[in-house]
Design an enzyme around this catalytic site. Sequence first.
Site, PDB file in Angstrom:
ATOM      1  N   LYS A 136       0.844  -1.208   0.000  1.00  0.00           N
ATOM      2  CA  LYS A 136       0.000   0.000   0.000  1.00  0.00           C
ATOM      3  C   LYS A 136       0.872   1.248   0.000  1.00  0.00           C
ATOM      4  CE  LYS A 136       0.766   1.178   4.585  1.00  0.00           C
ATOM      5  NZ  LYS A 136       1.609   2.298   5.015  1.00  0.00           N
ATOM      6  N   GLY A 192      10.531  -2.274   6.072  1.00  0.00           N
ATOM      7  CA  GLY A 192      10.750  -1.008   6.785  1.00  0.00           C
ATOM      8  C   GLY A 192      10.646   0.181   5.860  1.00  0.00           C
ATOM      9  N   GLY A 242       7.558   1.594   4.753  1.00  0.00           N
ATOM     10  CA  GLY A 242       6.302   2.349   4.826  1.00  0.00           C
ATOM     11  C   GLY A 242       5.249   1.876   3.837  1.00  0.00           C
ATOM     12  N   GLY A 302       3.752  -1.284   4.185  1.00  0.00           N
ATOM     13  CA  GLY A 302       2.911  -2.296   4.841  1.00  0.00           C
ATOM     14  C   GLY A 302       3.252  -3.726   4.478  1.00  0.00           C
ATOM     15  N   SER A 350       2.431  -6.280   7.198  1.00  0.00           N
ATOM     16  CA  SER A 350       0.987  -6.283   7.457  1.00  0.00           C
ATOM     17  C   SER A 350       0.222  -6.994   6.349  1.00  0.00           C
ATOM     18  CB  SER A 350       0.462  -4.841   7.557  1.00  0.00           C
ATOM     19  OG  SER A 350       1.104  -4.162   8.602  1.00  0.00           O
ATOM     20  N   ASP A 389      -2.197  -1.629  10.489  1.00  0.00           N
ATOM     21  CA  ASP A 389      -2.469  -1.593   9.043  1.00  0.00           C
ATOM     22  C   ASP A 389      -3.105  -2.872   8.517  1.00  0.00           C
ATOM     23  OD1 ASP A 389      -1.225   0.820   8.867  1.00  0.00           O
ATOM     24  OD2 ASP A 389       0.598   0.087   7.899  1.00  0.00           O
TER      25      ASP A 389
END
Length: 336
Positions: A11, A95, A97, A99, A102, A135
């Site tokens: 995402k 790492g 950002g 996701g 997640s 997330d």
Amino acid sequence: MREVVVPAFAKLNLSLLVLGRRGDGYHELRTVFQTIGLADRLTMRHHPGGALRITLDDPLAIPGNLVLKAAHAVAEEANLGGTWEIRLDKRIPMGGGMGGGSTDAAAVLLAMPALAGRAVPMAVLEKLALSLGSDVPFFLHGGAALGLGRGEELYPLGTPAGGYVLLVTPGIHVSTPEAFRALARPSVSELTFTDPVPTLETFRALAATLAATRPGYGWQQYCQNDFEGPVFLRHPELAALRRKLERAGAGPARMSGSGSTLFGVFPTRGKLREARESLGGAPVVETQFMSRARYRAAWRRALAEVVRTTQWPPQNPYASNASSNRRSRPSRSTIR
Ligand code: C5P
């Protein structure tokens, strides 16, 4: 033995505001999520029978991998037994950002019940998802969505047309908890009526634009990310890369999540290619926005061998019930 290979899409946060610290230690967010075509792949094999046994083949040996946590959580919830072999092929930078951890967790929550022929209601999956990370619930749905609270209170939005995305992945690992601490936000109870109004107004304009019947017109100007201030202060090279993307015609050019991935959005593939040339040697990935319809279609394709389409994706009672019920309980439960 049954096997499926499922995608776990990344995402972007098209916009991300952090309002204040909450009593539970998390921060109150206002964000717009958008899934993109870049994806990890999970190969999942189930040998039915016998006690539960789950193994993970993770060539990168990711510490604290959420895949195993998700697998045990959903197996316990749905009372799944047998032997499960999971292989994770990582393509989403870690790492960064986007996701990555997640979405892998959400993919496991969606795929395991399907593979075992067990229907787990979406409301139950959402609860498990939030216990794994803020997330994770979003990735049960994909597409574009407004995220409130920790990011788990979700409202569907439209994906703008075009959406050719150039990701710049400089390989800088930003710790999410540290990035939140660096923002030094006041407690939510200390927020005043007037403090966040100008940025929230911009955010409201973005959400309204993407909630329109034909989303898209002018949405680019409303994207913002509160983490850019503190993260760029620490890593000025990220600010320079964002400016390069902007100069190359990206609209918007932003950081995703707490970084360090930067993204530029272009209306055509041609414009994206021109921009790519002008970026020099920075590591980049070309991808595209992925609407909720395409997200669900990709999942249906991946699971076609093991589930009837009527069984998947799992529906909330609110989404499938009579319209009177839906009227009395609108909102996030009806995201589809
Ligand atoms: O929920 P998740 O495990 O992804 O969050 C990682 C960390 O990021 C949390 O431990 C917390 O420090 C921070 N966080 C936050 N507010 C949020 C989401 C995450 O403070 N809404």
